[in-house]
Design an enzyme around this catalytic site. Structure first.
Site, PDB file in Angstrom:
ATOM      1  CE1 TYR A  18      -4.209  -1.745   0.067  1.00 34.59           C
ATOM      2  CE2 TYR A  18      -2.939  -3.296   1.364  1.00 34.59           C
ATOM      3  CZ  TYR A  18      -4.066  -2.991   0.621  1.00 34.59           C
ATOM      4  OH  TYR A  18      -5.040  -3.936   0.428  1.00 34.59           O
ATOM      5  CB  SER A  19       0.540   4.533   1.669  1.00 31.74           C
ATOM      6  OG  SER A  19      -0.658   4.905   1.034  1.00 31.74           O
ATOM      7  CB  THR A  20       5.048   0.922   2.583  1.00 32.36           C
ATOM      8  OG1 THR A  20       4.376   0.852   3.858  1.00 32.36           O
ATOM      9  CG2 THR A  20       6.533   0.773   2.827  1.00 32.36           C
TER      10      THR A  20
END
Length: 395
Positions: free
Chosen positions: A68-70
């Protein structure tokens, strides 16, 4: 759940393994990995559990998983590489590199506002389907045509999905290749790091399937499938405290992350597939000054905006949301999620993945998993316990 843990810890770091085991037995992990380096050497390299909810595949050392946003930390790094080389001016208007962006009041938005979530371009004005997100030209065209959802530069609001297209299109306009290609050619390939934005089909067999949180296994699908649209749809960030979140996900829905089409697409804010070891390798090189100049390293972890500036998306309307700190594409270490050094920086993702660099202590860290948890909301303590054990081991 009790899971067999594999891998190694250097002498003195056994407490990290103990906390990793507790993540399975006490905190609901299904499959996961954690990796950490000190002064460029791996002191933690652990993995365990299952790569799917049915327990038919074990989590292997080279497993990849959607983070995801990592992913955003990798996307931001591409922009900083270009800025460090003199190919990108972070203070220049986005339109210098992407002329079509100069519409609907966006003519003067500088590149740095894309990286610091201040452009107001969190979504197009017309809802798109999850399949639309696989069409790069279509999404970027829609974002170029839309007016900002608030006055650019006046506030920060997390660009949950649009961040990757906005920054990625600037990178593409400068380099002539996609964000995922640039990342692989310039960073992860040379480092031998397993991190992909746009995962080749040949690597799909290594991908772990994401699973919903334990509390919602029998409930409506959210991040794993097409979530039901809000009723009535939100059309303005002024409609309720979480309107900006609803807009971002309603208008740019991520879709089913376990499908091959999603894994192969480039959604540089949300669909990076990585191993913990791969992410830690990149952050170790970044923190050690192997990828960027000292000036660039300082620039990316410099606070953007004012202290205690209200956030319009993450935890909107709460005290916690008013204290969210952003550098240029990276989360700053306001709450100690990256250990005791306030100068550490990194990025987390929905569900619980997290990776960071701590240059002063020569530490890099990454945790990835397939059991969704609280993620960036601050409610998920799986990574927090691992980081705490890591730093206690340094003393």
């Amino acid at each position: 759940m009790t899971a067999r843990v594999h891998g190694t810890c250097a002498p003195g770091f056994e407490s990290v393994r103990e906390e990793f085991e507790r993540n399975f037995s006490e905190r609901g992990d299904l499959g996961a990995a954690v990796a950490a380096t000190v002064d460029g050497e791996f002191v933690v390299d652990l993995w365990g559990g299952d790569a799917d909810k049915r327990g038919t595949r074990a989590w292997e050392r080279d497993a990849l998983v959607n983070v995801y946003s990592t992913t955003k930390g990798m996307t931001a790094l591409c922009a900083h590489l270009l800025a460090d080389r003199g190919d990108l001016d972070l203070d220049a208007p986005v339109a210098r590199y992407w002329p079509q962006f100069a519409r609907e009041g966006k003519e003067d938005i500088p590149v740095r506002w894309l990286l610091s979530h201040r452009s107001g371009v969190i979504a197009p004005r017309e809802p798109m389907t999850s399949e639309d997100l696989y069409d790069w030209e279509k999404v970027c065209g829609a974002l170029a045509a839309t007016p900002p959802w608030w006055k650019p530069g006046s506030a920060q609001g997390y660009h949950a999905v649009s961040f990757g297209y906005l920054v990625g299109e600037v990178v593409r306009r400068i380099t002539g290749v996609s964000l995922g290609t640039f990342l692989r050619e310039e960073v992860t390939g040379p480092l031998g790091a397993d991190v992909f934005v746009g995962t080749p089909e040949s690597e799909h067999g290594r991908c772990a399937d994401m699973a919903r949180p334990l509390a919602s296994d029998d409930g409506p699908r959210s991040a794993l499938g097409s979530a039901p649209p809000p009723a009535p749809p939100v059309t303005s960030i002024d409609e309720h405290p979480m309107a900006a979140v609803t807009l971002a996900l309603q208008y740019l829905p991520v879709g089913n992350v376990n499908k091959a089409a999603y894994r192969s697409a480039e959604i540089p804010a949300a669909n990076g597939h990585a191993s913990a070891r791969g992410l830690a390798t990149v952050y170790a090189a970044l923190g050690a000054g192997e990828l960027l100049s000292p000036a660039a390293l300082e620039r990316l972890r410099t606070r953007q905006g004012e202290p205690d500036e209200p956030g319009l998306v993450l935890a909107a309307g709460t005290e916690w949301g008013a204290k969210w700190d952003w550098g240029l594409g990276y989360m700053l270490n306001l709450y100690g999620q990256a250990g005791p050094n306030p100068r550490a920086f990194g990025h987390g993702g929905a569900g619980g993945s997290y990776a960071f660099a701590d240059p002063e202590n020569k530490v890099a860290y990454a945790y990835v998993m397939n059991r969704m948890g609280g993620g960036t909301s601050g409610e998920d303590l799986r990574s927090v316990h691992l980081v705490g054990a890591l730093y206690r081991s340094l003393k």
